[in-house]
Design a protein around this motif. Structure first.
Motif, PDB file in Angstrom:
ATOM      1  N   GLN A  54       6.728   4.994   4.468  1.00 29.48           N
ATOM      2  CA  GLN A  54       7.383   3.701   4.694  1.00 29.48           C
ATOM      3  C   GLN A  54       8.300   3.292   3.548  1.00 29.48           C
ATOM      4  O   GLN A  54       9.338   2.687   3.775  1.00 29.48           O
ATOM      5  CB  GLN A  54       6.321   2.620   4.934  1.00 29.48           C
ATOM      6  CG  GLN A  54       5.424   2.889   6.150  1.00 29.48           C
ATOM      7  CD  GLN A  54       6.233   2.987   7.432  1.00 29.48           C
ATOM      8  OE1 GLN A  54       7.136   2.202   7.666  1.00 29.48           O
ATOM      9  NE2 GLN A  54       5.926   3.992   8.243  1.00 29.48           N
ATOM     10  N   PHE A  55       7.908   3.569   2.332  1.00 25.24           N
ATOM     11  CA  PHE A  55       8.655   3.091   1.171  1.00 25.24           C
ATOM     12  C   PHE A  55       8.560   4.105   0.032  1.00 25.24           C
ATOM     13  O   PHE A  55       7.608   4.881  -0.024  1.00 25.24           O
ATOM     14  CB  PHE A  55       8.078   1.765   0.631  1.00 25.24           C
ATOM     15  CG  PHE A  55       8.117   0.627   1.615  1.00 25.24           C
ATOM     16  CD1 PHE A  55       9.260  -0.142   1.761  1.00 25.24           C
ATOM     17  CD2 PHE A  55       7.001   0.338   2.393  1.00 25.24           C
ATOM     18  CE1 PHE A  55       9.288  -1.197   2.673  1.00 25.24           C
ATOM     19  CE2 PHE A  55       7.031  -0.708   3.310  1.00 25.24           C
ATOM     20  CZ  PHE A  55       8.172  -1.476   3.443  1.00 25.24           C
ATOM     21  N   VAL A  56       9.514   4.027  -0.890  1.00 25.59           N
ATOM     22  CA  VAL A  56       9.368   4.663  -2.200  1.00 25.59           C
ATOM     23  C   VAL A  56       8.645   3.654  -3.087  1.00 25.59           C
ATOM     24  O   VAL A  56       9.170   2.567  -3.344  1.00 25.59           O
ATOM     25  CB  VAL A  56      10.733   5.004  -2.831  1.00 25.59           C
ATOM     26  CG1 VAL A  56      10.529   5.601  -4.217  1.00 25.59           C
ATOM     27  CG2 VAL A  56      11.521   5.945  -1.946  1.00 25.59           C
ATOM     28  N   LEU A  57       7.452   4.003  -3.530  1.00 27.39           N
ATOM     29  CA  LEU A  57       6.658   3.055  -4.320  1.00 27.39           C
ATOM     30  C   LEU A  57       6.081   3.742  -5.546  1.00 27.39           C
ATOM     31  O   LEU A  57       5.460   4.796  -5.423  1.00 27.39           O
ATOM     32  CB  LEU A  57       5.501   2.500  -3.477  1.00 27.39           C
ATOM     33  CG  LEU A  57       5.864   1.680  -2.245  1.00 27.39           C
ATOM     34  CD1 LEU A  57       4.618   1.301  -1.461  1.00 27.39           C
ATOM     35  CD2 LEU A  57       6.639   0.439  -2.650  1.00 27.39           C
ATOM     36  N   HIS A 101       0.436   6.848  -5.096  1.00 16.69           N
ATOM     37  CA  HIS A 101      -0.131   7.995  -5.821  1.00 16.69           C
ATOM     38  C   HIS A 101      -1.095   8.784  -4.954  1.00 16.69           C
ATOM     39  O   HIS A 101      -1.308   9.969  -5.167  1.00 16.69           O
ATOM     40  CB  HIS A 101      -0.952   7.527  -7.043  1.00 16.69           C
ATOM     41  CG  HIS A 101      -0.121   6.979  -8.131  1.00 16.69           C
ATOM     42  ND1 HIS A 101      -0.653   6.352  -9.212  1.00 16.69           N
ATOM     43  CD2 HIS A 101       1.213   6.960  -8.297  1.00 16.69           C
ATOM     44  CE1 HIS A 101       0.323   5.953 -10.008  1.00 16.69           C
ATOM     45  NE2 HIS A 101       1.451   6.307  -9.476  1.00 16.69           N
ATOM     46  N   GLN A 102      -1.762   8.073  -4.077  1.00 14.80           N
ATOM     47  CA  GLN A 102      -2.838   8.703  -3.309  1.00 14.80           C
ATOM     48  C   GLN A 102      -2.334   9.187  -1.956  1.00 14.80           C
ATOM     49  O   GLN A 102      -3.086   9.239  -0.994  1.00 14.80           O
ATOM     50  CB  GLN A 102      -4.017   7.743  -3.204  1.00 14.80           C
ATOM     51  CG  GLN A 102      -3.866   6.555  -2.243  1.00 14.80           C
ATOM     52  CD  GLN A 102      -2.798   5.567  -2.631  1.00 14.80           C
ATOM     53  OE1 GLN A 102      -1.624   5.926  -2.683  1.00 14.80           O
ATOM     54  NE2 GLN A 102      -3.184   4.337  -2.864  1.00 14.80           N
ATOM     55  N   PHE A 145       5.634  10.539  -4.687  1.00  9.82           N
ATOM     56  CA  PHE A 145       5.479   9.233  -4.053  1.00  9.82           C
ATOM     57  C   PHE A 145       5.869   9.340  -2.589  1.00  9.82           C
ATOM     58  O   PHE A 145       6.516  10.298  -2.186  1.00  9.82           O
ATOM     59  CB  PHE A 145       6.366   8.208  -4.767  1.00  9.82           C
ATOM     60  CG  PHE A 145       6.101   8.134  -6.244  1.00  9.82           C
ATOM     61  CD1 PHE A 145       5.016   7.420  -6.729  1.00  9.82           C
ATOM     62  CD2 PHE A 145       6.895   8.816  -7.146  1.00  9.82           C
ATOM     63  CE1 PHE A 145       4.737   7.380  -8.084  1.00  9.82           C
ATOM     64  CE2 PHE A 145       6.629   8.775  -8.510  1.00  9.82           C
ATOM     65  CZ  PHE A 145       5.538   8.059  -8.978  1.00  9.82           C
ATOM     66  N   THR A 146       5.462   8.378  -1.808  1.00 11.54           N
ATOM     67  CA  THR A 146       5.975   8.363  -0.445  1.00 11.54           C
ATOM     68  C   THR A 146       7.476   8.129  -0.488  1.00 11.54           C
ATOM     69  O   THR A 146       8.009   7.565  -1.443  1.00 11.54           O
ATOM     70  CB  THR A 146       5.295   7.260   0.396  1.00 11.54           C
ATOM     71  OG1 THR A 146       5.404   6.003  -0.277  1.00 11.54           O
ATOM     72  CG2 THR A 146       3.833   7.570   0.639  1.00 11.54           C
ATOM     73  N   ASN A 147       8.150   8.568   0.547  1.00  9.41           N
ATOM     74  CA  ASN A 147       9.607   8.483   0.544  1.00  9.41           C
ATOM     75  C   ASN A 147      10.118   8.617   1.975  1.00  9.41           C
ATOM     76  O   ASN A 147       9.989   9.669   2.579  1.00  9.41           O
ATOM     77  CB  ASN A 147      10.182   9.608  -0.334  1.00  9.41           C
ATOM     78  CG  ASN A 147      11.666   9.430  -0.567  1.00  9.41           C
ATOM     79  OD1 ASN A 147      12.373   8.848   0.250  1.00  9.41           O
ATOM     80  ND2 ASN A 147      12.147   9.949  -1.685  1.00  9.41           N
ATOM     81  N   PRO A 148      10.694   7.565   2.510  1.00  9.97           N
ATOM     82  CA  PRO A 148      11.175   7.615   3.896  1.00  9.97           C
ATOM     83  C   PRO A 148      12.198   8.724   4.145  1.00  9.97           C
ATOM     84  O   PRO A 148      12.340   9.185   5.277  1.00  9.97           O
ATOM     85  CB  PRO A 148      11.809   6.234   4.102  1.00  9.97           C
ATOM     86  CG  PRO A 148      11.155   5.352   3.104  1.00  9.97           C
ATOM     87  CD  PRO A 148      10.863   6.226   1.916  1.00  9.97           C
TER      88      PRO A 148
END
Lengths: 711, 711
Positions: free
Chosen positions: B150-153, B113-114, B140-143
Motif C-alpha cells: 500500500q505504501f512506502v513506509l 519492516h515485518q 519496505f513495502t512499495n506499491p
C-alpha cells in the motif's frame, strides 16, 4: 468529532434542570455586562504573589475565586481571550497556588491558554483588572514576564514531556547532592490537549521515569463527541463512576490516579492537591471542571448539568454538556476568540490572529482565513453528492478557517475533525488518497509543523494526492507561537510537493479545483498540492481594486485555460516592461503592482510585473526571457528569506551565468542582479503586519529606493 | 527503557527451562548455517500469489511456515535485514493471506519492516530464496513493487491513521454506491511502534470513525522495560490474563479487542482472523508473538519462555523475554542490521545505512555514526559524576549511533531511551534545560523530522539549551525513507538555532563541549545547538590524511582557542588564495581541499579554502574579505540546495552588491559570482554515495571544470 450530525442539543433538550447554583462554584456577584465598571476585587488586588494566596484565611478562598471570575468576565467582555477555559480553572488555579510553592514548585500549563488566573495570582492581576493594563501581559505563559512562568507555549500537548524533563533534572540533583532547588513538578493539561500524540508519548514516559510528577488533568468534557468512540467515551464512564471504572487510560499508561469530581470546589481541590503534594511517584489528578463556569445567564443550566453528572448515563451526560457548550458558544468571546471556534469542542490550540484582534467578531469585516475558507468550502460542497471520497479534514481548527458549523452539518461524513492531531490528519489523508479518495486537510501553518514527517513520508514520498490548505501562511501580526512566516521554508523544500500561492479568490478556487481533480482526470496532479490560503494583502486588494493599479480587478482571461501541471506551474507575466522585473509572490503580489506603478510615475520605468503563482519550481522560460531587457530582478515574499523562495531565483541566475562571446567577461544585461525582499530569520511577537512590512522593506518606498540605487 | 541498570539477564538467569519446542511454532528443518545451500521450500516456491495460500490444504500451512522461516534464516544470514521481527510474524502473515483477500482487502504493515513474509506470499518469494535475486526487492513495502503493497513506509506508527483513511473512503463509497472495490482494511503494528504519538492519535480516531477496520497488534514484548511503568506493564498483565485484565489500553481508546496468546500458531491465527473478517466496526486483534521465533540454537529457550507466559508473573515474563532478546542479539544479523542495534528493545524504526551495507558488522571498519557517536559518549561520560543534570536522550536508536550497551549501563540515569518518541524527546530535553540540566538528544536526521514543531516551539522559541546530535545528516546511500539530505533545510532555517557542522572528530568534540557548557558558564550558548555528526567524507579524511592535501591532519592551532558564540560562528580560512574561494561545508570539506589542490596543479590557481564550521549564520567578515581578490566563490554541501546553505551565500552577495564609484556599473572584482554545488530536491533510494556525488557535481573534476569555465 464534530462530524456527527444529530449529536448536538439546545438547552431545552438537554435534560438540564433549572435549579439553584451549585454551592461549590464561586459565582461572581457582579455582572460582566457592566463593561464600564471597574471590577471590585479587594482580595485579588492584594495578591502580589502566591504567598498571599497561602496567607488568606481558608474561608476567603471562595470569595477570591468569585473576584477572579468577575475579573475574567469583565476582561473577556472588553478584551477577548480564552475566557471559557480560564473560567473553568479558577478554583483549580487558586488551589494550585494555595498548595504548591511556585516558583520552587514548577507548574507548566499546557498550551498555556488557561494561565490567566495563574497570572493574576503571580503579580499580574492589574493586567486583568484595569483596562489600561490589559495589553501588558501576553496570552501565554512567558518566563520573561514572570519567574512563575516556565515556557512560552502556544501549541498543545507538550506539558507532560516538559515536566518530565524538569523532574528528571530535579531527580538527578537530589540523587547527586541530596537536594534540589526544584520541588514538586506539576503539569496542567486539558482533555482537548490530550488528543495530541506528544501528550500520549509523555504519559507513556512519565511512569517509566518515576519520581515526583503531578499531572492535573483538567477535564471540562469539551472533547466529548458522544459515548461511542475514541477515548472520550471511556473517559465519560470514568467520570460517571467517580474515577473508579475501567478501562482507565491513565492506569493503562502505568500511572497512579486520583479523581476529583468537584473540580470547581476550591476546598476539595486544595484537599486533593495536598494529598499528592510531595508524592514520590507520578500521579494523575483528574479534575472535573466546567468550562465557562460562572458565565452569567447560563449558570443555572451549567450547575444543573454539573450536578447531574453522577447519576446520568454517559450518553445523557455528553448531551447535557454539549448543550451547555453550545449556549456558551453563543457569546462571542467564548467562541471565536479562540479560533477553535463555534461548537468545536477542543480548546487546546488557539490561533493567533484573533487574539491580536479581539474586535474581529464585533463588526469588523471577515478576516482572510474565514473569507477564503468559506469560499473553498462553498466550492467543494456541491461536489459531495457525486464524489463520495471527497473529504475535508480539520485537526480541531475549523471555525477560524471558515469551515462553519453549518457547513459541517451539511457536509456530514465529508467533514472530519480529527482532534488536535496534525500528524494523524495528514497520514489519514494519505490513506484516503491511496484508496482513491480526495482529501483536503486544512489548518494553520504553524500547527502543520506537527505533521512535517508525515508530509515527507506518507504524503510526498508516496506521491499521495493530498490537498493541504495552509491558513495564516506568511507574515501576520500573530504571536510568536503561531507565526506563519516559516510555512514556505517548511513545505516548499520537501521533494515532490507542489505549493501554489494564489493571489486572488479566483485563483485560489482554480488552484483548489485543480488540486482536487478526481484521480485519473487528465491533467490532475500526480502528488500532493499545498495551497497557501491568501492573506490580508490579497484580500485587501480584492476589496479595493485600486491596490492593483496594473491589473485592476482580476481579468477572466488571465485565469488558466487548461488545468495541467505545466499550466499550473507557469508564472504569469501581468505587465511586460524593461530594466526591472518585480516578482510578487502570493500576498506580496499587490505590492509588486503598486511598486511598479510608483516606478512608472517617479522614474518613468515600466517594470515587468510577475505573479509566480507557485513557489516549488522556477519557470525558467520566464527567467530566461527576462535576461534580454532586465538588469534588475526583485523578488517579494511575505515570509522568511532563508530557506524561502526569492533566494532560489537568485541562485538560478548565479548558477546559470551567461558568458558573452565565450569569454568570462561579465555581460551585464544577460545576467541580471537579483534583490530579495522578505523576512529576517527571527521570531516576532504580536508585531503589527504594517510594522513587519516596514521592517523587512516590503513597502513601495523601500522597493523604489532599492531600484533607484541600482540605476 | 534501556536506562534501567540491572534489568537485563543472560539466558542462565532467565529462569527459562530448556524443554521441547513449542508445538505451535513451525521450527525450520534445515539450519541456516548452511549458507551455501539453497533452501528447499517446495510449498513456498509454488506460492505465486495469496490465492495459492488459500488453496493449500489446511494441514500444509505449518509446513509452509517452516519453509518461510528457513528461508528467512538463510536470507538473513547471507543478506541481513530485519529478520527477528519477520521470524515472529511468519504464522500471522500466512494467516493474513489465508483469511483476507489482498489486494481487495488492504493490509498496511506499520513501518513495513515485518513485510518480508508478506512479500514472499505476494509473488516475490524468489527474492528471498535465491541469492541472485536478493536485491530485487526493497526492505519496505512499495506499491511500485506489488499491488499488494500500500505504501512506502520506513517511519513508525502511521499504519492506523493510513488504514483509517483507506477505510474512510471505502465507507463513503459503500454509503454512496452500495459497494466498494475495497474490502477489509487491516493495519499491522508492533508493540514498539505503539510508543509513537501518531499511533495513539490513530487509535483515538479509529473508534470515532467506526466501520470495518482491523488492527493487528503484534506484541513480541520487545518493548518491555520492566513491570513498573509506562504502558508495557499493563500490557504484560493483559497478556498474562489472556487478554482479560484491565486497564486495557485499546478499550480505553474505545476499541473492541480480541486476544490471541498463540501468536505463532497458524491455525489459531486463521481462526481469530476469520472471526473478525468483515467486522462492521474497528477491532484490535492482539497477538502474542515471539520475535526471532525459530532462530536455531536458541529455540529451546524461546519456546520455554513462551510457554511460561501464562503462569509467570509479569516481572518474570519480562525478564525471560529480555534474556531471549539478548541471546538473539548476539547474532549479528539480529542486532545491528537494524540500526536499533544491540539490546535495544524497539524494533520499530530502522536506519538505512546498514540495510545498505549488510557486511558492516562482518569486519568492515566502523561506520561514521558509530565512530563519532562513541567518541561523543566517551567525552560526556567523565562529566557525569560532577554534572547530575547531564543527560543523553535517544529515542530508540542508541546502538547504531555509537551509544553502546556498555555505555548505557555505565551511564545509568544519565541515559534515557524515550521509546520511538522524537516529539517527546525534544520537549523532554527542553524541560531538562529549563531546570538547568544539560540534555543531549541523539537520533537520525530523518527521524528528527517528527520533532519539527518541538524544535520550533519548545526548543528554539524558548531558547532552551538543548544539544541535538544529528546523525546520518547529509547525503548517504540510504533508502528514500531515511535520507539525511534534508536535515539542513529543516534545522538551519529555524530561528535561534545554531547548527554546527564539524569537519573532524576534534572539531566535533569541541563543538559538543561548547554546546554542553554548563549554563551560566562564560561563552555558553544562549539557546539550542544542533551538531551534525560528521559522515563518511570526514571520517575517510581522518583515516587518510592524504584526502586533506592542504591541512593534512588537523592542526591543533586551528582549533578554537575560545569557546564563545562569536568564536564558534567564525568561519575558518585554512588556505588564503585568490581568484577562487572554495567553501566546503561539513562532509564536503575534504572535497574542497582536494579540488583546491587539483586547481593548483592543473591551473596554477591557489584557491582560498574555507571551512565554515556552521551553517546558521554567514561570517560576513570573511565574505567581505573575499571580494578583494576573488571573482568566484564555490559553495559545497552534501545536502539539498533548495532551502540549504550555499544559496544563502549567493543571496548575500546579490543583496550586498558593491557599486564602484557610486555608479551602478558592475565592478566585477567586488562582486564575486557564486556557484553552488549540492543535491537536487528529490528523493533517492539506495543510490550509492559515490554515484550521488557524481550526480550532483560533488567531485574534484566537476568543480575544476566549473572553475575553468569561469576563468
Amino acid at each position: 468529532m464534530s462530524n456527527m450530525p444529530g449529536k448536538e442539543f439546545n438547552i431545552a433538550d438537554s435534560g438540564a434542570t433549572k435549579g439553584t447554583h451549585s454551592p461549590t462554584i464561586a459565582v461572581p456577584d457582579i455582572t460582566h455586562h457592566a463593561s464600564n465598571t471597574t471590577v471590585d476585587a479587594p482580595l485579588l488586588r492584594n495578591i502580589a504573589s502566591p504567598a498571599d494566596v497561602k496567607a488568606l484565611p481558608a474561608n476567603q478562598l471562595m470569595q477570591l475565586c468569585r473576584e477572579i471570575r468577575a475579573t475574567l468576565l469583565n476582561y473577556g467582555h472588553r478584551h477577548g481571550g480564552h475566557i471559557g477555559s480560564n473560567l473553568g480553572m479558577v478554583e483549580a488555579t487558586v488551589a494550585l497556588h494555595r498548595v504548591f510553592d511556585s516558583p520552587r514548585d514548577r507548574i507548566v500549563f499546557d498550551v498555556s491558554h488557561q494561565s490567566y488566573v495563574h497570572k493574576m495570582l503571580t503579580g499580574r492581576a492589574l493586567a486583568y483588572l484595569e483596562p489600561e493594563h490589559f495589553s501588558e501581559v501576553t496570552g501565554f505563559t512567558n518566563p520573561d514576564e514572570s519567574e512563575h512562568d516556565q515556557f512560552v507555549l502556544g501549541h498543545t500537548g507538550t506539558s507532560i514531556s516538559l515536566t518530565c524533563g524538569i523532574a528528571k533534572t530535579r531527580n538527578a540533583e537530589v540523587a547527586s547532592n541530596g537536594s534540589s532547588a526544584i520541588g514538586n513538578v506539576v503539569a496542567v493539561i486539558g482533555d482537548g490537549s490530550l488528543s495530541s500524540g506528544v501528550a500520549f508519548e509523555g504519559l507513556n514516559n512519565a511512569a517509566e521515569q518515576g519520581g515526583n510528577l503531578i499531572i492535573i488533568f483538567n477535564d471540562n468534557e469539551m472533547s466529548i463527541a458522544g459515548d461511542f468512540g475514541g477515548m472520550y467515551g471511556p473517559l465519560a464512564r470514568l467520570r460517571a463512576s467517580g474515577g473508579t471504572a475501567q478501562p482507565n487510560i491513565f492506569n493503562a499508561f502505568g500511572l497512579d490516579y486520583r479523581y476529583v469530581e468537584a473540580g470547581n470546589d476550591v476546598d476539595a481541590l486544595v484537599a486533593a492537591f495536598e494529598e499528592v503534594r510531595d508524592t514520590d511517584h507520578p500521579v494523575v489528578v483528574h479534575i472535573h471542571t466546567l468550562k465557562g463556569a460562572g458565565y452569567e445567564g447560563e449558570t443555572d443550566a451549567i450547575s444543573a448539568t454539573h450536578q447531574q453528572l453522577q447519576h446520568t448515563t454517559a450518553t445523557d451526560e455528553a448531551e447535557g454538556i454539549t448543550a451547555t457548550a453550545n449556549v456558551l458558544h453563543d457569546e462571542p468571546w467564548h467562541s471565536d476568540h479562540c479560533n477553535l471556534s463555534d461548537h468545536n469542542p477542543h480548546e487546546g490550540q488557539c490561533e493567533a490572529s484573533h487574539w491580536q484582534n479581539p474586535d474581529a467578531s464585533l463588526g469588523k469585516p471577515e478576516d482572510p482565513r474565514k473569507h477564503y475558507g468559506k469560499m473553498a468550502m462553498a466550492a467543494l460542497e456541491p461536489r459531495f453528492a457525486a464524489e463520495p471520497g471527497l473529504v475535508v479534514i480539520s485537526p480541531a481548527t475549523p471555525g477560524s478557517n471558515g469551515i462553519t458549523h453549518d457547513f459541517r452539518e451539511r457536509a456530514g461524513s465529508h467533514y472530519v475533525d480529527t482532534g488536535i492531531t496534525e500528524a494523524h490528519a495528514v497520514a489519514f489523508a494519505a490513506g484516503i488518497a491511496r484508496a482513491g479518495g480526495t482529501p483536503v486537510v486544512a489548518t494553520t501553518a504553524s500547527f502543520f509543523q506537527r505533521a512535517y514527517d508525515q508530509f515527507f513520508q506518507e504524503m510526498s514520498l508516496n506521491r499521495s494526492r493530498v490537498t493541504v490548505l495552509d491558513f495564516l501562511g506568511g507574515l501576520s501580526g500573530s504571536d510568536n507561537t503561531h507565526s506563519g512566516a516559516y510555512d514556505l521554508a517548511m513545505f516548499a523544500n520537501i521533494p515532490q510537493v507542489t505549493m501554489l500561492v494564489p493571489t486572488s479568490g479566483r485563483d485560489f478556487l482554480d488552484d483548489l479545483a485543480w488540486a482536487t481533480l478526481p484521480a485519473d482526470t487528465a491533467g490532475a496532479p500526480v502528488g500532493s498540492v499545498v495551497i497557501r490560503v491568501p492573506g490580508e494583502g490579497v484580500l485587501a486588494a480584492e476589496r479595493n481594486p485600486e491596490l492593483l493599479p496594473i491589473t485592476g480587478t482580476h481579468n477572466a482571461d488571465a485565469i488558466r485555460s487548461e488545468r495541467t501541471l505545466e499550466g499550473m506551474l507557469a508564472w504569469r507575466v501581468n505587465q511586460s516592461g524593461s530594466q526591472a522585473a518585480i516578482l510578487g509572490l502570493g500576498n506580496t503580489y499587490p505590492l509588486a503592482e503598486r511598486a511598479a506603478a510608483a516606478l512608472a510615475e517617479s522614474h518613468g520605468i515600466t517594470a515587468t510585473v510577475i505573479d509566480p503563482r507557485q513557489c516549488t519550481s522556477l519557470d525558467t522560460d520566464v527567467l530566461e526571457s527576462l535576461r534580454e531587457r532586465h538588469s534588475l530582478i526583485i523578488t517579494l515574499e511575505d515570509g522568511q528569506l532563508e530557506g524561502g523562495w526569492g533566494e532560489k531565483v537568485t541562485a538560478y541566475y548565479a548558477n546559470h551565468w551567461q558568458h558573452s562571446n565565450g569569454s568570462n567577461k561579465v555581460d551585464k544585461p544577460h545576467n541580471p542582479r537579483v534583490l530579495n525582499f522578505g523576512a529576517t530569520k527571527e521570531f516576532t511577537d504580536r508585531v503589527p503586519l504594517s510594522e513587519l512590512n516596514k521592517r523587512y522593506g516590503l513597502t513601495v518606498d523601500a522597493i523604489a529606493d532599492a531600484v533607484t540605487r541600482c540605476f
